[in-house]
Enzyme design. Structure first.
Site, PDB file in Angstrom:
ATOM      1  N   SER A  22      51.009  56.690  23.598  1.00  0.00           N
ATOM      2  CA  SER A  22      49.751  56.083  23.091  1.00  0.00           C
ATOM      3  C   SER A  22      49.787  55.950  21.443  1.00  0.00           C
ATOM      4  O   SER A  22      48.967  55.240  20.929  1.00  0.00           O
ATOM      5  CB  SER A  22      48.431  56.614  23.679  1.00  0.00           C
ATOM      6  OG  SER A  22      48.625  57.170  24.865  1.00  0.00           O
ATOM      7  N   HIS A  52      54.080  50.695  26.184  1.00  0.00           N
ATOM      8  CA  HIS A  52      52.947  51.283  26.355  1.00  0.00           C
ATOM      9  C   HIS A  52      51.919  50.546  27.307  1.00  0.00           C
ATOM     10  O   HIS A  52      51.411  49.554  27.296  1.00  0.00           O
ATOM     11  CB  HIS A  52      51.993  51.348  24.788  1.00  0.00           C
ATOM     12  CG  HIS A  52      50.951  52.065  24.977  1.00  0.00           C
ATOM     13  ND1 HIS A  52      49.646  51.706  24.405  1.00  0.00           N
ATOM     14  CD2 HIS A  52      50.481  53.358  25.809  1.00  0.00           C
ATOM     15  CE1 HIS A  52      48.731  52.531  24.566  1.00  0.00           C
ATOM     16  NE2 HIS A  52      49.133  53.525  25.538  1.00  0.00           N
ATOM     17  N   GLU A  68      52.099  47.071  25.891  1.00  0.00           N
ATOM     18  CA  GLU A  68      52.496  46.705  24.507  1.00  0.00           C
ATOM     19  C   GLU A  68      53.991  47.098  24.141  1.00  0.00           C
ATOM     20  O   GLU A  68      54.280  48.305  24.774  1.00  0.00           O
ATOM     21  CB  GLU A  68      51.786  47.603  23.506  1.00  0.00           C
ATOM     22  CG  GLU A  68      50.125  47.049  23.424  1.00  0.00           C
ATOM     23  CD  GLU A  68      49.419  48.182  22.496  1.00  0.00           C
ATOM     24  OE1 GLU A  68      48.819  47.768  21.747  1.00  0.00           O
ATOM     25  OE2 GLU A  68      49.497  49.379  22.611  1.00  0.00           O
ATOM     26  N   ASN A 100      45.002  50.979  20.909  1.00  0.00           N
ATOM     27  CA  ASN A 100      44.282  52.236  20.555  1.00  0.00           C
ATOM     28  C   ASN A 100      43.795  52.180  19.023  1.00  0.00           C
ATOM     29  O   ASN A 100      42.715  53.110  18.727  1.00  0.00           O
ATOM     30  CB  ASN A 100      45.322  53.423  20.997  1.00  0.00           C
ATOM     31  CG  ASN A 100      45.276  53.690  22.296  1.00  0.00           C
ATOM     32  OD1 ASN A 100      44.383  53.412  23.161  1.00  0.00           O
ATOM     33  ND2 ASN A 100      46.055  54.312  22.697  1.00  0.00           N
TER      34      ASN A 100
HETATM   35  N1  CAA Z   1      45.125  52.140  40.856  1.00  0.00           N
HETATM   36  C1  CAA Z   1      45.480  50.989  41.634  1.00  0.00           C
HETATM   37  N2  CAA Z   1      44.355  50.106  41.763  1.00  0.00           N
HETATM   38  C2  CAA Z   1      43.192  50.337  41.391  1.00  0.00           C
HETATM   39  C3  CAA Z   1      43.155  51.703  40.601  1.00  0.00           C
HETATM   40  C4  CAA Z   1      43.979  52.500  40.719  1.00  0.00           C
HETATM   41  N3  CAA Z   1      43.882  53.599  39.999  1.00  0.00           N
HETATM   42  N4  CAA Z   1      41.705  51.618  40.054  1.00  0.00           N
HETATM   43  C5  CAA Z   1      41.168  50.331  40.617  1.00  0.00           C
HETATM   44  N5  CAA Z   1      42.130  49.677  41.152  1.00  0.00           N
HETATM   45  C6  CAA Z   1      41.873  48.350  41.789  1.00  0.00           C
HETATM   46  C7  CAA Z   1      40.886  48.509  42.982  1.00  0.00           C
HETATM   47  O1  CAA Z   1      41.718  48.821  44.120  1.00  0.00           O
HETATM   48  C8  CAA Z   1      40.317  47.034  42.976  1.00  0.00           C
HETATM   49  O2  CAA Z   1      41.512  46.177  43.683  1.00  0.00           O
HETATM   50  P1  CAA Z   1      41.143  44.819  44.362  1.00  0.00           P
HETATM   51  O3  CAA Z   1      40.408  43.918  43.155  1.00  0.00           O
HETATM   52  O4  CAA Z   1      42.359  44.350  44.773  1.00  0.00           O
HETATM   53  O5  CAA Z   1      40.225  45.192  45.374  1.00  0.00           O
HETATM   54  C9  CAA Z   1      40.204  46.666  41.354  1.00  0.00           C
HETATM   55  O6  CAA Z   1      41.259  47.641  40.797  1.00  0.00           O
HETATM   56  C10 CAA Z   1      39.034  46.939  41.072  1.00  0.00           C
HETATM   57  O7  CAA Z   1      38.676  48.314  41.205  1.00  0.00           O
HETATM   58  P2  CAA Z   1      37.109  48.524  41.585  1.00  0.00           P
HETATM   59  O8  CAA Z   1      36.535  47.601  42.409  1.00  0.00           O
HETATM   60  O9  CAA Z   1      37.368  50.021  42.489  1.00  0.00           O
HETATM   61  O10 CAA Z   1      36.326  48.925  40.353  1.00  0.00           O
HETATM   62  P3  CAA Z   1      36.137  48.036  39.195  1.00  0.00           P
HETATM   63  O11 CAA Z   1      35.783  46.486  39.466  1.00  0.00           O
HETATM   64  O12 CAA Z   1      34.894  48.721  38.290  1.00  0.00           O
HETATM   65  O13 CAA Z   1      37.577  48.153  38.132  1.00  0.00           O
HETATM   66  C11 CAA Z   1      38.776  49.200  36.662  1.00  0.00           C
HETATM   67  C12 CAA Z   1      37.980  49.428  38.002  1.00  0.00           C
HETATM   68  C13 CAA Z   1      40.018  48.129  36.921  1.00  0.00           C
HETATM   69  C14 CAA Z   1      39.195  50.581  36.270  1.00  0.00           C
HETATM   70  C15 CAA Z   1      37.949  48.748  35.592  1.00  0.00           C
HETATM   71  O14 CAA Z   1      36.539  49.351  35.510  1.00  0.00           O
HETATM   72  C16 CAA Z   1      38.295  48.605  34.114  1.00  0.00           C
HETATM   73  O15 CAA Z   1      38.985  47.771  33.787  1.00  0.00           O
HETATM   74  N6  CAA Z   1      38.129  49.589  33.414  1.00  0.00           N
HETATM   75  C17 CAA Z   1      38.314  49.392  31.802  1.00  0.00           C
HETATM   76  C18 CAA Z   1      39.936  50.129  31.933  1.00  0.00           C
HETATM   77  C19 CAA Z   1      40.447  50.318  30.733  1.00  0.00           C
HETATM   78  O16 CAA Z   1      39.928  49.975  29.562  1.00  0.00           O
HETATM   79  N7  CAA Z   1      41.522  50.774  30.561  1.00  0.00           N
HETATM   80  C20 CAA Z   1      42.343  50.952  29.332  1.00  0.00           C
HETATM   81  C21 CAA Z   1      42.057  52.221  29.050  1.00  0.00           C
HETATM   82  S1  CAA Z   1      42.990  52.871  27.387  1.00  0.00           S
HETATM   83  C22 CAA Z   1      44.469  53.334  27.997  1.00  0.00           C
HETATM   84  O17 CAA Z   1      44.714  53.285  29.068  1.00  0.00           O
HETATM   85  C23 CAA Z   1      45.419  53.192  26.764  1.00  0.00           C
HETATM   86  C24 CAA Z   1      45.613  54.643  26.237  1.00  0.00           C
HETATM   87  O18 CAA Z   1      46.662  54.882  25.547  1.00  0.00           O
HETATM   88  C25 CAA Z   1      44.556  55.712  26.249  1.00  0.00           C
END
Ligand code: CAA
Length: 295
Positions: A121, A142, A154, A192
Site C-alpha cells: 500500500s 495494488h 493501481e 492512499n
Molecule cells: N468480499 C466479497 N464481497 C463482499 C465483501 C467481501 N469482503 N464485502 C461486501 N461484499 C459484497 C456484498 O456481498 C454485496 O454484494 P451484492 O451487491 O452482490 O449483494 C456488496 O459487496 C455490498 O455489500 P453490503 O450490501 O454488505 O454492504 P455495503 O453496500 O455497505 O458495501 C462495501 C460494503 C463494498 C465494503 C462498502 O461499504 C464500501 O465500498 N466501503 C468502502 C470501502 C473502501 O473504501 N475500500 C478501500 C479501503 S483502502 C484500501 O483498501 C487500500 C489500502 O491500501 C489501505
C-alpha cells in the site's frame, strides 16, 4: 507485448490475499495460495468459501461455477508449489524486511520468466524489485479492500520495470474486470496519498472534539456520499495497517498530514486493530457495532 498468464501465485491469505486469490480464480486463472501455516491458510480459504457460498445463495453464481472457482485454487504452505507460476502477487504483512526475505527465497524457486508483483500500500516497489534477480519483471499491483468488490487496481511502474512486465500487469488486472490505473512508484500511489491523510484527519477531528466517532462517520456518509465514514473505514482497513502506511508516508515526505495522531498510537498499543480484532473505533462484538467506550 503482454506475457500470457495462466497460473498465478498469491503469497498471503489474509485480508487482501484471500480476495486477490478469489478474484484471479473467478477470472479463470489457476491459483496457488500460500500461507505460513495450515491454520492461517485454512482461515483464508474459509473466507473464500464463505463468499462463494453467499454468491450461490444470492443467485449471483451457480453452484457449478462456485465449485469451479474453488477448484482452481490450490492452497499450500510451501514456496516450491509456486515454481511454475507465470505471475506471483505478494500480499503479506506491510513489513519491508519480511517482504525482502520472502522475495529472495521466491526468486530462487519461481521460473525466471515469471512476473513478480507486490500489493504493497505504501512501500517503494523498487526496494523489493532490487532484491530479486528480475527487477525488470517487477511491478506493483495494488488492490483495494474488499478486493472482490472494489473496482480499482493501481498498476505501479518502478524505475526498473520493463514495458513487457508493465503491460502484462495492466492486461492481467483488466482481464479480472478491474479498472487498472497506471501510477508511479511514489509512496501511497494515488489513493492512499489522498485517503490516508483523510482518515488521520478524522482521528484528529475526534481528538479535538469536533464530533463523536459516530457523528464524524455519519456526517461524512450523509454529507459527502461516502459508503463508509472515515473511522469505520480505518477499522475496516485495519488500524495496524493504517499505522504502518502512515509511518512509511511520514518517513518519506516528513509532512504532518501523514503523522500518526497520538490516539492512533494508543489504540494500537492496546491491541485494537479494528474489525480484524473485533475492536477499534467501534466494538464489533455485539449484533451491530457500537462506539468503543475506551476511546
Ligand atoms: N468480499 C466479497 N464481497 C463482499 C465483501 C467481501 N469482503 N464485502 C461486501 N461484499 C459484497 C456484498 O456481498 C454485496 O454484494 P451484492 O451487491 O452482490 O449483494 C456488496 O459487496 C455490498 O455489500 P453490503 O450490501 O454488505 O454492504 P455495503 O453496500 O455497505 O458495501 C462495501 C460494503 C463494498 C465494503 C462498502 O461499504 C464500501 O465500498 N466501503 C468502502 C470501502 C473502501 O473504501 N475500500 C478501500 C479501503 S483502502 C484500501 O483498501 C487500500 C489500502 O491500501 C489501505
Amino acid at each position: 507485448m503482454a506475457q500470457q498468464i495462466e497460473k498465478v501465485g498469491v503469497l498471503g491469505a489474509g485480508l487482501m490475499g484471500h480476495g486477490i486469490a478469489q478474484v484471479a480464480a473467478q477470472a479463470g486463472y489457476e491459483v496457488v495460495l500460500r500461507e505460513v501455516d495450515e491454520a492461517t491458510l485454512a482461515k483464508g480459504v474459509g473466507k473464500i468459501e464463505k463468499q462463494l457460498a453467499r454468491a450461490v445463495e444470492k443467485g449471483k453464481s451457480s453452484q457449478q461455477d462456485a465449485d469451479a472457482v474453488r477448484g482452481r485454487i490450490k492452497e499450500t504452505i510451501h514456496y516450491r508449489d509456486l515454481a511454475d507460476c507465470d505471475l506471483v502477487i505478494e500480499a503479506i504483512t506491510e513489513n519491508l524486511a519480511l517482504k525482502l526475505e520472502m522475495w529472495k527465497e521466491i526468486d530462487e524457486i519461481v521460473k525466471p520468466e515469471a512476473v513478480f508483483a507486490t500489493n504493497t500500500s505504501s512501500l517503494a516497489v523498487i526496494d523489493q524489485a532490487a532484491v530479486t534477480g528480475r527487477p525488470g519483471q517487477f511491478v506493483g499491483l495494488h488492490y483495494f479492500n474488499p478486493a472482490q468488490v472494489m473496482k480499482l487496481v493501481e498498476v505501479v511502474r518502478c524505475v526498473t520495470t520493463g514495458d513487457e512486465a508493465f503491460d502484462t500487469a495492466l492486461e492481467f488486472a483488466r482481464s479480472e474486470g478491474k479498472l487498472a490505473i497506471p501510477t508511479k512508484d511514489k509512496a501511497g500511489f494515488i489513493v492512499n496519498r489522498l485517503l490516508v491523510p483523510y482518515m488521520l484527519d478524522a482521528i484528529r477531528a475526534y481528538e479535538e472534539g469536533v464530533g463523536s466517532v459516530g457523528e464524524i462517520d455519519e456526517a461524512m456518509k450523509a454529507g459527502a456520499g461516502h459508503p463508509m465514514g472515515p473511522l469505520t473505514l480505518a477499522d475496516f482497513v485495519g488500524l495496524d495497517t493504517l499505522g504502518s502506511i502512515c509511518d512509511v508516508l511520514f518517513e518519506e515526505f516528513r509532512e504532518r498530514r501523514f503523522a500518526r495522531p497520538p490516539l492512533l498510537r494508543k489504540i494500537l498499543s492496546a491491541g485494537w486493530f479494528g474489525r480484524k480484532t473485533g475492536i477499534g473505533f467501534y466494538d464489533y462484538s455485539g449484533e451491530s457495532p457500537v462506539e468503543n467506550p475506551g476511546i
